[in-house]
Every structure is written in structure tokens, then in C-alpha cells.
Design an enzyme around this catalytic site. Sequence first.
Site, PDB file in Angstrom:
ATOM      1  N   HIS A 152     -17.896  41.931  94.359  1.00 18.35           N
ATOM      2  CA  HIS A 152     -19.258  41.568  93.934  1.00 18.35           C
ATOM      3  C   HIS A 152     -20.183  42.748  93.685  1.00 18.35           C
ATOM      4  O   HIS A 152     -21.354  42.575  93.361  1.00 18.35           O
ATOM      5  CB  HIS A 152     -19.882  40.567  94.909  1.00 18.35           C
ATOM      6  CG  HIS A 152     -20.280  41.111  96.238  1.00 18.35           C
ATOM      7  ND1 HIS A 152     -21.598  41.295  96.585  1.00 18.35           N
ATOM      8  CD2 HIS A 152     -19.562  41.480  97.315  1.00 18.35           C
ATOM      9  CE1 HIS A 152     -21.661  41.747  97.831  1.00 18.35           C
ATOM     10  NE2 HIS A 152     -20.434  41.868  98.297  1.00 18.35           N
TER      11      HIS A 152
ATOM     12  N   THR B 198      -3.876  31.251 102.279  1.00 18.77           N
ATOM     13  CA  THR B 198      -3.560  30.925 100.889  1.00 18.77           C
ATOM     14  C   THR B 198      -4.387  31.837  99.982  1.00 18.77           C
ATOM     15  O   THR B 198      -5.588  31.989 100.183  1.00 18.77           O
ATOM     16  CB  THR B 198      -3.883  29.445 100.609  1.00 18.77           C
ATOM     17  OG1 THR B 198      -3.069  28.672 101.496  1.00 18.77           O
ATOM     18  CG2 THR B 198      -3.589  29.065  99.167  1.00 18.77           C
TER      19      THR B 198
ATOM     20  N   GLY C 152     -15.334  43.248 101.199  1.00 21.03           N
ATOM     21  CA  GLY C 152     -15.277  44.649 101.590  1.00 21.03           C
ATOM     22  C   GLY C 152     -15.294  44.773 103.115  1.00 21.03           C
ATOM     23  O   GLY C 152     -14.609  45.611 103.685  1.00 21.03           O
ATOM     24  N   THR C 153     -16.070  43.917 103.751  1.00 22.36           N
ATOM     25  CA  THR C 153     -16.148  43.941 105.214  1.00 22.36           C
ATOM     26  C   THR C 153     -14.758  43.708 105.812  1.00 22.36           C
ATOM     27  O   THR C 153     -14.331  44.418 106.729  1.00 22.36           O
ATOM     28  CB  THR C 153     -17.117  42.844 105.709  1.00 22.36           C
ATOM     29  OG1 THR C 153     -18.405  43.106 105.159  1.00 22.36           O
ATOM     30  CG2 THR C 153     -17.203  42.806 107.227  1.00 22.36           C
TER      31      THR C 153
ATOM     32  N   CYS D 166     -31.148  42.084 108.663  1.00 22.01           N
ATOM     33  CA  CYS D 166     -32.068  41.070 109.157  1.00 22.01           C
ATOM     34  C   CYS D 166     -31.363  40.259 110.242  1.00 22.01           C
ATOM     35  O   CYS D 166     -30.463  39.490 109.961  1.00 22.01           O
ATOM     36  CB  CYS D 166     -32.497  40.171 108.007  1.00 22.01           C
ATOM     37  SG  CYS D 166     -33.867  39.132 108.457  1.00 22.01           S
TER      38      CYS D 166
ATOM     39  N   ASN E 106     -24.239  53.437 100.446  1.00 21.69           N
ATOM     40  CA  ASN E 106     -24.842  52.252  99.820  1.00 21.69           C
ATOM     41  C   ASN E 106     -26.364  52.269  99.829  1.00 21.69           C
ATOM     42  O   ASN E 106     -26.997  51.547  99.070  1.00 21.69           O
ATOM     43  CB  ASN E 106     -24.331  50.981 100.497  1.00 21.69           C
ATOM     44  CG  ASN E 106     -24.523  51.011 101.985  1.00 21.69           C
ATOM     45  OD1 ASN E 106     -23.986  51.886 102.659  1.00 21.69           O
ATOM     46  ND2 ASN E 106     -25.283  50.074 102.516  1.00 21.69           N
TER      47      ASN E 106
ATOM     48  N   SER F 249     -14.891  45.992  96.955  1.00 17.95           N
ATOM     49  CA  SER F 249     -15.391  44.615  97.011  1.00 17.95           C
ATOM     50  C   SER F 249     -15.855  44.174  95.625  1.00 17.95           C
ATOM     51  O   SER F 249     -16.654  44.870  94.986  1.00 17.95           O
ATOM     52  CB  SER F 249     -16.567  44.574  98.002  1.00 17.95           C
ATOM     53  OG  SER F 249     -17.145  43.297  97.992  1.00 17.95           O
TER      54      SER F 249
ATOM     55  N   GLN G 239     -19.220  50.966  97.300  1.00  9.26           N
ATOM     56  CA  GLN G 239     -20.314  51.257  96.361  1.00  9.26           C
ATOM     57  C   GLN G 239     -19.881  52.109  95.184  1.00  9.26           C
ATOM     58  O   GLN G 239     -20.470  52.027  94.113  1.00  9.26           O
ATOM     59  CB  GLN G 239     -21.491  51.935  97.066  1.00  9.26           C
ATOM     60  CG  GLN G 239     -22.321  50.991  97.899  1.00  9.26           C
ATOM     61  CD  GLN G 239     -23.029  49.900  97.091  1.00  9.26           C
ATOM     62  OE1 GLN G 239     -23.268  50.021  95.894  1.00  9.26           O
ATOM     63  NE2 GLN G 239     -23.360  48.806  97.759  1.00  9.26           N
TER      64      GLN G 239
END
Length: 385
Positions: free
Chosen positions: A203, A239, A71-72, A332, A153, A201, A181
Site C-alpha cells: 500500500h 490460504t 509490512g508489519t 495514536c 518513513n 508493503s 518506504q
Amino acid sequence: MTRIYLDNASTTPVAPDIVKELLPFLETQFGNASSIHAFGQQTRNALELAREELAKEIGAKPSEVFFTSSGTEADNLALKGVVLSTLGEPIQIITSKLEHKAVLETIEWLQKKFSVAVDYVEHDAHGRLDLDDLKQKIRPNCLNLISIMHANNELGNINPIKAIAEIAKSYNAIFHTDAVQSAGKLKLNVDELGVDMMAISGHKFYAPKGIGAIYIRTGVQVESLLHGGTHERNRRASTENVAFSVALAKAFRQSQQNLQQENLHIASLQKAFLESLSELNVPFSLNGDEANKLPHILNLSFPIPTKQKLAGDVLLLALDAAGVAVSSGSACTSGTAKPSHVLLALGKTEHEARASVRVSFSKFNTIEEVQQAATRVAEVLKRLL
Ligand code: PLP
């Protein structure tokens, strides 16, 4: 002690049936999708089918869908791609302080490197955006690029994307939405939403980490960030990750087909968790726009007295020690957990932000689990309140 995972807005587990779908592309169908031999053509077909599947689900043309590594990357490609394709022309980006860092940091970088003008839409203490302010911030005589997330998010707030798209259209602005999200939780149709670009994204909806996608409406000029081969129709050299692209498309389709049923289950988890906290007499307040939010995200603040010095992620660590995995939305950096930029932008103090947690559910959580989690939260808070 069994650990309870309630940090699904950070990432979800990969659904077992999605693992089954992707394994053949790691084992037997491993060809490079750009190769002309049969091995390559087999994976090329699978990749293009995945693109078609995803395009169909979001109401786009396959030629408007590009797979990315995350997503980034999708957000970076949308924002940097537009700015790089219009270098030399006046451009302004309008966003909000409540966006994910993938958008905020990218925009700050563009501001520093290319002196792009940037403005932020006002919002209230619940994170609701002021659309009149948005209109006023649009500048005449320049290209306006608006980047507003579909759903937040940290808070779960759903933004009025259709209304923003109408404003964008009436001023000839380009509108990008980070739908990372909302993907898997809301219906995403690019024409109904009226967006020009949209990032998702894998995940966040039970596909693996390391795969995302960007929708780019035909006609929107976006410069590539990766150079090399002609992959993804010259928009992203590399690829192709066929296994994960297939997984993303399947997981997305599944989420769209089961949207109502999964959201009902997740809403019942949220209700059970909040009811258990109340029964256990845990004082809390909810952050965000309660009337208009995603079902899987809860953001709670606890009235922990300031004499309890909540340095760093003390609350999260205490909950983790009790076997409950939740998050603060904090970034963090070099070992220092910063308080959530979103909660600070809502006007919370550093202490209040540190006394807040984001709890996020998945279709795999059970009522028993969330009730057990509430009991553990109550025990931890007894020591802090
Ligand atoms: N945008 C939002 C709203 C997110 O929640 C996230 C991840 O948490 C991202 C972007 C970044 O996505 P990825 O983890 O795939 O890079």
C-alpha cells in the site's frame, strides 16, 4: 472545499490499472491456490507468476520471496523468525531509535520475552547513522542481527544500506532492512544492497492495503510465526491472498519501470510546495538529511510559540479542517496522540515535535494541488504563529 491528500507515506490510493489487474481474482479466478483442481491450479499459477515477477525485480530467486499480510508482518517474521530459530544461542539485535514501530516494538517484545540483548546505533540531529558506532556495537561470540531501515518513513532519510551490509558481512551478522518506504521510490536489488532479509508493503506503492512481502536469502534460518498448512513453503500458513499478491507484484514492477519519471514528478511537487510556502512567507525548517532523502517525504517544523499549547494533534486537525491531509508520524494510542518518537530521538522537544508535520506526495498529486495546499497551510499557521 476539495480535500487535498498529502499523506502518501501513510498509504497511497490503489492505482486504477492495478484494481483492474486484481479484480479477476476476486470475481472469476477465485480458486484456493492450494487446491488440486483446475480452479486452484489457475490461481496457483498466478501466485507463482507474481512471486517470480517480484523476485526478478529485486534480483532474488522466487524461492526467497514470501508474501505476507503487511509490512508489519514481514518485519515481525524476519526478526522473530531469526530469534526463534536460534533460541538457546547468544544473540544480539542492533537497530536504531529511528526505526518504524513495526521493528522497534517487535524488538522490545523479543527483549522482554527472550532476554535478547538489544543495542541502538547512535545518530546525529539529522538522523544520520554513525557506522563506526555500529561496528563497535557488534559483539563477538554471538549472532548479531542488524535491523536498519532502507529509508525513514518520517524524515525520508536514505540509510547507507550497502555500507551497513558490508559491515554485517565482515562480522557474519544477519542484516534485515525494512524497505517499506523506499519500495517504489528507489531501485531495490537485494544483491546490490547486500541484505539478507528485506520487507516491503503494497500500500505504499499503489497496491492495496493488507499485502506485503519478505525477501529471505537462501540459508538464513527463519522460524514460521503462523502454523497450519504448508503455504509459502512452510514459512507462513494461511490460504494465499492471490488477488493482492498479483497486485503487489504488478504495482512493484510498474514502480521500478517508471522510477525516474515518477520521482522527477514528485520532486517537482516538493519544489513547488516549498517555493509556495516561501512566497507566502511561512517560516519553516526541514528535518532530516536534506542531501540524502526520498523524494516524496518532507518533514517540516514551524516556529509556533510555546504559548500556543499544541496538545495532541492540534496542528494536524487544524490542517485537516482546512482540507489538507498530512501526518505527524505520531502513534495514536487510546485517544492520546503521542509526539513522534523519531523527532524526539533527534532531540526535539515535545512542543517542537507537535509543531512539525510530514507532508508526502504521490504520482497522482498535481502542482496546482500542492500550491493550493501551501496556501491553506499558510492560512492555518497565520493563526498559530
Ligand atoms: N515500516 C515502515 C518504514 C513503514 O512506513 C510502515 C508503514 O507505515 C510499516 C513498516 C508497516 O507497514 P504496514 O502498514 O504494511 O504494516
